[in-house]
Design a protein around this motif. Sequence first.
Motif, mmCIF file in Angstrom:
data_model
loop_
_atom_site.group_PDB
_atom_site.id
_atom_site.type_symbol
_atom_site.label_atom_id
_atom_site.label_comp_id
_atom_site.label_asym_id
_atom_site.label_seq_id
_atom_site.Cartn_x
_atom_site.Cartn_y
_atom_site.Cartn_z
ATOM 1 N N ASP A 45 35.189 41.683 52.599
ATOM 2 C CA ASP A 45 33.615 41.541 52.228
ATOM 3 C C ASP A 45 33.296 42.268 50.958
ATOM 4 O OD1 ASP A 45 31.067 40.650 52.842
ATOM 5 O OD2 ASP A 45 30.457 42.538 53.905
ATOM 6 N N ARG A 46 34.322 42.119 49.885
ATOM 7 C CA ARG A 46 34.069 42.758 48.578
ATOM 8 C C ARG A 46 34.436 41.738 47.656
ATOM 9 N NH1 ARG A 46 33.780 48.265 48.533
ATOM 10 N NH2 ARG A 46 33.209 48.058 46.291
ATOM 11 N N ASP A 47 34.295 41.863 46.327
ATOM 12 C CA ASP A 47 34.637 40.937 45.336
ATOM 13 C C ASP A 47 36.044 41.105 44.808
ATOM 14 O OD1 ASP A 47 34.646 42.982 43.273
ATOM 15 O OD2 ASP A 47 32.689 42.767 42.854
ATOM 16 N N ARG A 48 36.571 39.868 44.142
ATOM 17 C CA ARG A 48 37.835 39.965 43.719
ATOM 18 C C ARG A 48 38.292 41.041 42.669
ATOM 19 N NH1 ARG A 48 39.050 38.689 38.546
ATOM 20 N NH2 ARG A 48 41.023 37.501 39.303
ATOM 21 N N SER A 49 37.316 41.679 42.159
ATOM 22 C CA SER A 49 37.555 42.529 41.115
ATOM 23 C C SER A 49 38.119 44.033 41.722
ATOM 24 C CB SER A 49 36.437 43.118 40.102
ATOM 25 O OG SER A 49 35.303 43.459 40.983
ATOM 26 N N LEU A 50 37.524 44.069 42.992
ATOM 27 C CA LEU A 50 37.889 45.268 43.564
ATOM 28 C C LEU A 50 39.442 45.182 44.154
ATOM 29 C CD1 LEU A 50 37.376 48.114 45.123
ATOM 30 C CD2 LEU A 50 36.798 46.959 47.142
ATOM 31 N N VAL A 51 39.716 44.015 44.816
ATOM 32 C CA VAL A 51 41.118 43.742 45.155
ATOM 33 C C VAL A 51 41.979 43.925 43.968
ATOM 34 C CG1 VAL A 51 42.600 42.043 46.053
ATOM 35 C CG2 VAL A 51 40.223 42.074 46.810
ATOM 36 N N ALA A 52 41.599 43.170 42.793
ATOM 37 C CA ALA A 52 42.628 43.382 41.709
ATOM 38 C C ALA A 52 42.862 45.134 41.420
ATOM 39 C CB ALA A 52 41.736 42.685 40.526
ATOM 40 N N ARG A 53 41.734 45.768 41.348
ATOM 41 C CA ARG A 53 41.855 47.260 41.132
ATOM 42 C C ARG A 53 42.808 47.898 41.969
ATOM 43 N NH1 ARG A 53 36.166 46.952 40.208
ATOM 44 N NH2 ARG A 53 35.978 48.441 42.072
ATOM 45 N N VAL A 54 42.614 47.555 43.259
ATOM 46 C CA VAL A 54 43.545 48.022 44.468
ATOM 47 C C VAL A 54 45.035 47.690 44.058
ATOM 48 C CG1 VAL A 54 44.302 48.009 46.716
ATOM 49 C CG2 VAL A 54 41.846 48.240 46.249
ATOM 50 N N GLU A 55 45.275 46.326 43.780
ATOM 51 C CA GLU A 55 46.695 46.001 43.466
ATOM 52 C C GLU A 55 47.202 46.622 42.185
ATOM 53 O OE1 GLU A 55 47.147 41.871 43.588
ATOM 54 O OE2 GLU A 55 46.551 41.478 45.638
ATOM 55 N N SER A 56 46.438 46.931 41.302
ATOM 56 C CA SER A 56 46.988 47.538 39.947
ATOM 57 C C SER A 56 47.168 48.840 40.163
ATOM 58 C CB SER A 56 45.886 47.223 39.031
ATOM 59 O OG SER A 56 44.866 48.058 39.178
ATOM 60 N N GLY A 57 46.615 49.596 41.363
ATOM 61 C CA GLY A 57 46.791 51.142 41.652
ATOM 62 C C GLY A 57 45.782 51.827 41.243
ATOM 63 N N GLU A 58 44.789 51.299 40.468
ATOM 64 C CA GLU A 58 43.526 52.020 39.870
ATOM 65 C C GLU A 58 42.539 52.467 40.960
ATOM 66 O OE1 GLU A 58 41.359 49.775 37.055
ATOM 67 O OE2 GLU A 58 43.401 49.544 35.751
ATOM 68 N N THR A 59 42.644 51.801 42.250
ATOM 69 C CA THR A 59 41.823 52.010 43.139
ATOM 70 C C THR A 59 42.438 52.128 44.479
ATOM 71 O OG1 THR A 59 39.972 51.260 42.271
ATOM 72 C CG2 THR A 59 39.707 51.532 44.522
ATOM 73 N N ARG A 60 42.391 53.010 45.666
ATOM 74 C CA ARG A 60 43.344 53.003 46.703
ATOM 75 C C ARG A 60 42.689 52.246 47.563
ATOM 76 N NH1 ARG A 60 44.656 59.562 46.638
ATOM 77 N NH2 ARG A 60 46.137 59.339 44.970
ATOM 78 N N LEU A 61 43.417 51.576 48.633
ATOM 79 C CA LEU A 61 43.062 50.860 49.583
ATOM 80 C C LEU A 61 42.432 51.581 50.653
ATOM 81 C CD1 LEU A 61 43.100 47.736 50.930
ATOM 82 C CD2 LEU A 61 45.307 48.770 52.010
ATOM 83 N N GLN A 62 41.126 51.004 50.983
ATOM 84 C CA GLN A 62 40.229 51.646 51.991
ATOM 85 C C GLN A 62 40.851 51.476 53.510
ATOM 86 O OE1 GLN A 62 37.746 54.018 51.108
ATOM 87 N NE2 GLN A 62 38.760 53.666 49.027
ATOM 88 N N GLU A 63 40.632 52.428 54.323
ATOM 89 C CA GLU A 63 40.931 52.207 55.546
ATOM 90 C C GLU A 63 40.425 51.089 56.775
ATOM 91 O OE1 GLU A 63 41.918 54.781 59.843
ATOM 92 O OE2 GLU A 63 40.663 55.887 58.220
ATOM 93 N N ALA A 64 38.886 51.022 56.070
ATOM 94 C CA ALA A 64 38.067 50.104 56.858
ATOM 95 C C ALA A 64 38.746 48.455 56.416
ATOM 96 C CB ALA A 64 36.773 50.147 56.096
#
Length: 278
Positions: A45-64
């Motif tokens: 339930d988030r946009d593609r840009s967040l997923v891209a940031r997680v995969e790049s290591g810029e943002t950490r994957l949230q537990e939820a």
Amino acid sequence: MEEHPVRMRAAFDPDGNLWDFAAFELRRQRLERDLSLAAVGEIIDRDRSLVARVESGETRLQEAHAIKIDRSWELGGLFQRLIKFAKAGHNVEWFKAHLDHEARASLHKIWELAWIPGLLQTENYARAVFTACGVEEVEEGVTERMNRQACLLRKPCPRLWAFLDEGVLTQPVGGGEIMREQLDRLIELAQLPNITIRIVPRSVGAHPGRDGSFKIMTVDGSDLVYTVAPGGGRLVHDLSEVSSFRVWFDLIGDVALPKDASLSLLREHWSSYADHLA
């Protein structure tokens, strides 16, 4: 399905960093299923840009989000376990990452149980801290700490709230002269419009802040937390954890003296050091 290649952050290291491994594994699992970034975004339930940031290591994957991905892909809790172990581990890069966030933060909320916060320390106080802690390159540490304080001078000025345990003021770090100079600096800073310093008096007794020091930083509209611990702290991105720290900060504020009373207490302790030196 790879619409655009995901550019990994500098120093991305899935072999030595559990958070990076979780990001690497998320991308591997996504490509194995021939899914787009947007498709994974729909799962969490988030946009593609967040997923891209997680995969790049810029943002950490949230537990939820890990829970939703595990459930959707029937992974038996794989990503939940990765996040659990990543949170429990110590990352030597956390302190450096925290400094980068500190330099860019628009709001600092600091609870300090043991020392004057680094952003508010005088040069002599910082030197006494590094010397007492057995740091080998004391002067290098002092210079770096003083340079960090430049973030408070940028425009627009960041907002800083600092709650200090009264013991921080009464512990004579470096001796009376250094403490008088340090308290003089706090009194000066406490009167600036963008800085609030409040003291939790000894008379309060037990309260949530006794568990340890931490700071909440707001960067680009999002909050993250750095917790202090011997040998290195921990950088917290998880939304549920960050929310808990916000509550703890507010509870500490409930028992802290108001701004004016805190300023009076700072002046009282300054006078005490001055009397001992007279």
